[in-house]
Enzyme design. Structure first.
Site, PDB file in Angstrom:
ATOM      1  N   ARG A 111     -10.589  42.379  12.951  1.00  0.00           N
ATOM      2  CA  ARG A 111     -11.723  41.764  12.326  1.00  0.00           C
ATOM      3  C   ARG A 111     -12.896  41.920  13.481  1.00  0.00           C
ATOM      4  O   ARG A 111     -12.459  41.458  14.676  1.00  0.00           O
ATOM      5  CB  ARG A 111     -11.390  40.462  11.840  1.00  0.00           C
ATOM      6  N   THR A 408     -15.675  48.250   0.841  1.00  0.00           N
ATOM      7  CA  THR A 408     -14.399  48.471   1.724  1.00  0.00           C
ATOM      8  C   THR A 408     -13.452  49.420   1.367  1.00  0.00           C
ATOM      9  O   THR A 408     -14.007  50.002   0.363  1.00  0.00           O
ATOM     10  CB  THR A 408     -13.853  47.003   1.624  1.00  0.00           C
ATOM     11  N   THR A 426     -13.287  47.599   6.540  1.00  0.00           N
ATOM     12  CA  THR A 426     -14.737  47.233   5.984  1.00  0.00           C
ATOM     13  C   THR A 426     -15.909  47.351   6.912  1.00  0.00           C
ATOM     14  O   THR A 426     -15.725  47.017   7.893  1.00  0.00           O
ATOM     15  CB  THR A 426     -14.719  45.819   5.235  1.00  0.00           C
ATOM     16  N   ASN A 428     -18.264  45.476   5.277  1.00  0.00           N
ATOM     17  CA  ASN A 428     -18.731  44.333   4.157  1.00  0.00           C
ATOM     18  C   ASN A 428     -19.449  45.031   3.031  1.00  0.00           C
ATOM     19  O   ASN A 428     -18.636  45.801   2.199  1.00  0.00           O
ATOM     20  CB  ASN A 428     -19.412  43.455   4.773  1.00  0.00           C
ATOM     21  N   ASP A 450     -20.089  37.307   5.733  1.00  0.00           N
ATOM     22  CA  ASP A 450     -18.711  36.370   5.507  1.00  0.00           C
ATOM     23  C   ASP A 450     -18.531  34.991   5.967  1.00  0.00           C
ATOM     24  O   ASP A 450     -17.380  34.326   5.546  1.00  0.00           O
ATOM     25  CB  ASP A 450     -17.551  37.419   5.739  1.00  0.00           C
ATOM     26  N   SER A 479     -11.787  36.319   5.901  1.00  0.00           N
ATOM     27  CA  SER A 479     -11.926  37.497   5.049  1.00  0.00           C
ATOM     28  C   SER A 479     -11.229  37.342   3.753  1.00  0.00           C
ATOM     29  O   SER A 479     -10.414  36.376   3.660  1.00  0.00           O
ATOM     30  CB  SER A 479     -11.336  38.684   5.918  1.00  0.00           C
ATOM     31  N   SER A 480     -11.348  38.456   2.949  1.00  0.00           N
ATOM     32  CA  SER A 480     -10.388  38.517   1.707  1.00  0.00           C
ATOM     33  C   SER A 480      -9.383  39.596   1.832  1.00  0.00           C
ATOM     34  O   SER A 480      -8.615  39.698   0.754  1.00  0.00           O
ATOM     35  CB  SER A 480     -11.017  38.293   0.348  1.00  0.00           C
ATOM     36  N   GLY A 501     -12.911  45.269  -2.250  1.00  0.00           N
ATOM     37  CA  GLY A 501     -13.411  44.404  -3.332  1.00  0.00           C
ATOM     38  C   GLY A 501     -13.597  42.733  -3.124  1.00  0.00           C
ATOM     39  O   GLY A 501     -13.857  42.009  -4.171  1.00  0.00           O
ATOM     40  N   GLY A 502     -13.806  42.562  -1.829  1.00  0.00           N
ATOM     41  CA  GLY A 502     -14.331  41.138  -1.509  1.00  0.00           C
ATOM     42  C   GLY A 502     -12.961  40.211  -2.057  1.00  0.00           C
ATOM     43  O   GLY A 502     -12.069  40.553  -1.794  1.00  0.00           O
TER      44      GLY A 502
HETATM   45  O1  DON Z   1     -13.665  40.602   4.754  1.00  0.00           O
HETATM   46  C1  DON Z   1     -14.020  40.612   3.531  1.00  0.00           C
HETATM   47  O2  DON Z   1     -13.218  39.785   2.655  1.00  0.00           O
HETATM   48  C2  DON Z   1     -15.294  41.423   3.087  1.00  0.00           C
HETATM   49  N1  DON Z   1     -16.080  41.522   4.072  1.00  0.00           N
HETATM   50  C3  DON Z   1     -14.645  42.393   2.060  1.00  0.00           C
HETATM   51  C4  DON Z   1     -15.857  43.150   1.529  1.00  0.00           C
HETATM   52  C5  DON Z   1     -15.411  44.073   0.663  1.00  0.00           C
HETATM   53  O3  DON Z   1     -14.196  44.199   0.294  1.00  0.00           O
HETATM   54  C6  DON Z   1     -16.338  44.905  -0.300  1.00  0.00           C
HETATM   55  N2  DON Z   1     -15.494  45.798  -1.170  1.00  0.00           N
HETATM   56  N3  DON Z   1     -15.815  46.284  -1.948  1.00  0.00           N
END
Ligand code: DON
Length: 613
Positions: A111, A408, A426, A428, A450, A479-480, A501-502
């Protein structure tokens, strides 16, 4: 490179009970016939969001590389062919499970970290108000990239080939070019993307030569990126974090008034962490600990749901449909309003814990209570708090629109020995902060968004947080990402999965897993099925198109705020090993990836689109 295996600094209350649960689960999953039923995979497999990268991974497996070699080669290829999300300038997490069950599973955290001179004041506008553009579309938004150090570390610890050979296909794709696919062409033609990419940096010349967006079929040649990867392949992390590439990155950051420094780059280290493990119906789930919230939320939700009579509800739902004379799509027939209500309420509760308790465990100011959050006491307390009606804890916040595009990317790899890698990486949001480093050819991330930069102010995904995820120098933002591997009895890999997908990553992984393991759906049906998303704040639950209208009405009857959206949630890239060792791969039809297997033709994601009954 650092090894930290501690996830919590709290006294381990609840350890006795947790141990009991572990032992019971281990006994439940011991099955002397499992090796035979879930034999070594018949063929290696790679699933990711771009067919050219899938091809690279499969070729590495066919050359005798293992899952780590193939994962790193695929990730580097994605850095070339998926510029919106594949990356050198971002970061991620990887889970490794070895075929040899005596070798402990491992998680590598690569990360990004906050630059040492960054403060939350940097994200205020001239009037002292939070300015979201600064944490999304500005050089200040960039965390110290973790991908080069992470991919190198993953390979040097676990790979079997020469790093240069694993990186070469990416160099070739960048130098020789590849035809732009429909998805990238669509994205470049989008006004918002164009504005984002032409603000500063070198993306303007690369993607809009002569002011015109590259179109589908145009050859994208990235010579600067080819040189960067080549240098990195020859010299390892110092070829990125020091010297020419580092200087180009620092010049780009300085030109954009960022504060990331040469020291920040030099000091970056990926961290080996002990995976989080949980059990659901005899399956062992191996996933990421903080600083991702993904694994904790996943395990909390599954543990809460494990105590509900989900199977009884499948029978009740079928009976209900029969009584009402409804001819339901069998793929949805087992889902009652009551069961989906339980899913949503479990997600809501786990996301509430995310907002308050989760952050970077290495910060001296953060103490993630991992044991307590997963303790049987807490999980049962949460479970019994779920009544027959929705109970939103908090008043709705005024949220920014959800971004429905992908930023991501995830890849899942399995080799014929039975080693597996699940890796999510990612920038982001789409194309990160939009800054393509001149002369070095890669995008910088905007991962700083984030952090919970200001209490109560939602980030790009509508997430709010508190002190645990406040910005601090050198800290990792929460993060997710939820790269996950699941083992069957006798520790044979059964699943490799994850998604972009966040926060919708977590809920997508939960739903795909539940649909297969509880509702008996095929992997293809489970991935293609419509998804819902609940993240505590806002209290509304969002639904993709395709849900049974009566089920949505029943949820409204249970006082759920139901929001139907046109957008799609996440893009699951999954492998599930069938009885007998045959791997089944599915690349989410919401994106344009592909499944590749040794000795087989590539299967494009579109082939997994949901067919009408
Ligand atoms: O780490 C995270 O949770 C976010 N930065 C992820 C972003 C993400 O998955 C965007 N994708 N569609």
């Amino acid at each position: 490179m650092t090894t930290r295996v501690r996830c919590s600094r709290r006294p381990r209350i609840g350890v006795a009970l947790a141990t009991l649960v572990v032992l019971t689960a281990a006994c439940a999953s011991f099955d002397p016939d499992a090796r035979a039923r879930f034999a070594t995979p018949r063929r290696g497999m790679v699933v990711c969001e771009h067919p050219l990268a899938t091809e690279v991974g499969v070729a590495i497996l066919e050359q005798g590389g293992n899952a780590a070699d193939a994962a790193v080669a695929t990730a580097l290829a994605l850095a070339v062919v998926l510029p919106r999300a594949g990356n050198l300038g971002g970061g991620g997490f990887a889970v490794w499970v070895a075929h040899d069950a005596s070798e402990a599973p491992r998680v590598l955290d690569f990360r990004e970290t906050a630059p040492s001179a960054l403060t939350s004041e940097h994200f205020l506008d001239a009037n002292g108000q939070p300015d979201p553009e600064r944490s999304l579309a500005h050089a200040l938004a960039c965390g110290v990239p973790g991908s080069p150090a992470g991919l190198f570390e993953l390979h040097s610890e676990l790979g079997s080939m020469r790093f240069e050979d694993v990186a070469q296909p990416a160099v070739d794709l960048a130098r020789n070019g590849f035809p732009i696919d429909a998805e990238l062409a669509r994205s470049l033609a989008h006004d918002g993307v164009r504005a984002h990419l032409t603000r500063e940096g070198a993306a303007d010349q690369l993607f809009y030569p002569g002011g015109v967006a590259l179109a589908e079929g145009d050859l994208l040649v990235q010579e600067a990126l080819a040189r960067t990867i080549e240098r990195f392949a020859r010299r390892g992390p110092s070829g990125f974090y020091q010297g020419e590439v580092a200087n180009a990155l620092l010049a780009a950051v300085r030109a954009g008034d960022g504060v990331l420094s040469a020291g920040d780059l030099r000091d970056y280290e990926p961290v080996w962490r002990e995976p989080l493990r949980g059990w659901f119906r005899g399956l062992e789930i191996i996933t990421v600990p903080p600083p991702s919230s993904g694994g904790l939320v996943l395990l909390q939700v599954l543990s809460m749901l494990d105590g509900f009579p989900l199977d009884q509800e499948i029978v009740a739902a079928a009976e209900d449909a029969r009584r009402m004379g409804r001819d339901l799509d069998p793929r949805e027939a087992g889902l009652s309003g009551r069961a989906v209500h339980w899913w949503i309420e479990a997600m809501r509760r786990a996301f509430a814990d995310r907002a308050v308790h989760m952050g970077d465990p290495d910060s001296p100011n953060v103490d993630v209570p991992v044991d307590e959050l997963l303790s049987p006491e807490w999980v049962s307390e949460r479970r019994v708090s779920i009544s027959e009606f929705a109970v939103p804890d908090v008043a709705p916040l005024d949220l920014p629109a959800f971004r429905e595009d992908g930023e991501t990317t995830h890849l899942s790899v399995l080799d014929t020995h039975g080693n597996a890698v699940s890796l999510t990486t990612t920038l982001n949001t789409s194309f990160g902060n939009g800054l393509l480093v001149p002369g070095a050819g890669f995008f910088l991330n905007n991962e700083i968004d984030d952090f919970a930069l200001f209490p109560g102010v939602p980030n790009a995904y509508g997430l709010v947080g508190g002190d645990a995820n406040a910005l601090e120098p050198r800290k990792r933002p929460l993060s997710s990402m939820t790269p996950t591997i699941v083992r069957e009895g006798d520790q044979v890999v059964r699943w490799v999965l994850g998604s972009p997908g966040g926060p919708r990553i977590i809920t997508a992984v939960i739903q795909v897993f539940l649909r297969c393991e509880v509702y008996g759906q095929s992997l293809a049906d489970a991935v293609a099925a419509p998804r819902l998303h609940q993240q505590w704040n806002p209290p509304a639950t969002r639904f993709e198109a395709g849900w049974d209208p009566l089920l949505l009405d029943r949820l409204r009857g249970r006082r759920h705020e139901v929001v139907e959206t046109e957008g799609t949630f996440a893009s699951v890239q999954a492998i599930r090993v069938d009885v007998g060792g045959e791997p089944v791969g599915v690349s989410d039809p919401r994106a344009s990836g592909a499944v590749g297997a040794e000795g087989r033709d590539l299967v494009p994601a579109a082939a997994f689109a949901r067919k009408p009954r």
